[in-house]
Design a protein around this motif. Sequence first.
Motif, PDB file in Angstrom:
ATOM      1  N   LEU A 285      -7.545   4.716  -4.243  1.00  0.00           N
ATOM      2  CA  LEU A 285      -8.334   3.580  -4.221  1.00  0.00           C
ATOM      3  C   LEU A 285      -7.572   2.400  -3.739  1.00  0.00           C
ATOM      4  N   VAL A 286      -6.933   1.406  -4.363  1.00  0.00           N
ATOM      5  CA  VAL A 286      -6.121   0.567  -4.853  1.00  0.00           C
ATOM      6  C   VAL A 286      -5.266   0.584  -3.586  1.00  0.00           C
ATOM      7  N   ALA A 287      -4.328   1.029  -3.020  1.00  0.00           N
ATOM      8  CA  ALA A 287      -3.770   1.657  -2.264  1.00  0.00           C
ATOM      9  C   ALA A 287      -4.514   1.233  -0.574  1.00  0.00           C
TER      10      ALA A 287
ATOM     11  N   LEU B   2       2.417   1.955  -3.596  1.00  0.00           N
ATOM     12  CA  LEU B   2       1.630   2.264  -4.497  1.00  0.00           C
ATOM     13  C   LEU B   2       1.377   4.020  -4.385  1.00  0.00           C
ATOM     14  N   CYS B   3       1.249   4.004  -3.320  1.00  0.00           N
ATOM     15  CA  CYS B   3       0.880   5.474  -2.776  1.00  0.00           C
ATOM     16  C   CYS B   3       2.117   6.914  -3.189  1.00  0.00           C
TER      17      CYS B   3
ATOM     18  N   ILE C 268      -6.967   6.500  -8.950  1.00  0.00           N
ATOM     19  CA  ILE C 268      -7.739   4.971  -8.950  1.00  0.00           C
ATOM     20  C   ILE C 268      -6.432   4.164  -8.298  1.00  0.00           C
ATOM     21  N   VAL C 269      -5.125   4.346  -8.502  1.00  0.00           N
ATOM     22  CA  VAL C 269      -3.801   3.694  -7.636  1.00  0.00           C
ATOM     23  C   VAL C 269      -4.065   3.741  -5.836  1.00  0.00           C
TER      24      VAL C 269
ATOM     25  N   TYR D  74     -10.397  11.618  -8.304  1.00  0.00           N
ATOM     26  CA  TYR D  74     -11.013  11.276 -10.075  1.00  0.00           C
ATOM     27  C   TYR D  74     -11.966  12.243 -10.460  1.00  0.00           C
TER      28      TYR D  74
ATOM     29  N   SER E  83       1.050  -1.132   0.266  1.00  0.00           N
ATOM     30  CA  SER E  83       0.093   0.042   0.286  1.00  0.00           C
ATOM     31  C   SER E  83       0.973   1.517  -0.315  1.00  0.00           C
TER      32      SER E  83
ATOM     33  N   PHE F  72      -7.274   0.289  -0.005  1.00  0.00           N
ATOM     34  CA  PHE F  72      -8.167  -1.155   0.116  1.00  0.00           C
ATOM     35  C   PHE F  72      -6.888  -2.487   0.666  1.00  0.00           C
ATOM     36  N   PHE F  73      -5.817  -2.146   0.367  1.00  0.00           N
ATOM     37  CA  PHE F  73      -5.314  -3.127   0.712  1.00  0.00           C
ATOM     38  C   PHE F  73      -4.848  -2.818   1.945  1.00  0.00           C
TER      39      PHE F  73
ATOM     40  N   THR G 224      -7.797   4.821   5.739  1.00  0.00           N
ATOM     41  CA  THR G 224      -8.603   4.548   5.322  1.00  0.00           C
ATOM     42  C   THR G 224      -9.663   5.107   4.567  1.00  0.00           C
TER      43      THR G 224
END
Length: 218
Positions: free
Chosen positions: A126-128, A89-90, A123-124, A182, A86, A130-131, A171
Amino acid sequence: MASTGLQMLGLVLVIAGWAFEILVCAVPWWRVSAFVGDELVVSQVLWEGLWMTCLSQWGRLQCKVYDSGLALSGSAQMCRTLCVVSLLLCLLALPLIITGLKCTRCLGDAQESKSRLVRIGAIVFLVAAFFFLIPISWTAYVVVRDFYDPNVAAALKRELGPALYLGWCVTVLMLVGGALLYLGSASPGVPPMPAFGKGVKGNPPSTGTESKPDKVFV
């Protein structure tokens, strides 16, 4: 069209979320010892995190890093891995977002390309988020499960540490920031596609050089 205000607000939120995420991952306040037996001990408190344990005794705090990461349980190793992924990714998303901001001059006047970069970075993020949510929620689940398990000794029971509550707030901060980025970089719209198969309105202008059909004499 891209909104500078939404982009800047989203950027502030995701940077703040990333900074607090680093803090949550580093501190040993994920789990705290729970004394549920007949004797209540208040002079000694054990804190456990992803990387170290700390013992607070009579106002003194002594911390020790885990001797071996491979000796940890599979659950702890998974939480470590997801937190590191995570954070990476950030770190990957931030340059994309800063490069694509409407107020920067990195790509000149290519607003569509810049907006696309911001959307990818959002988007990256948001995925981070979630992780990062997975290890926080999983640790809370394990703590609650073991606390109410009669087969677990009272000395081994733990309670939710303040880092877990802060992790949930982080989070939400990252999710809101990514969503604002976005939405603030929405595409200005796709030009209408040409219609095929329909008759062409109007006749083409005459150039005066068209050949006239020859007369046929019978």
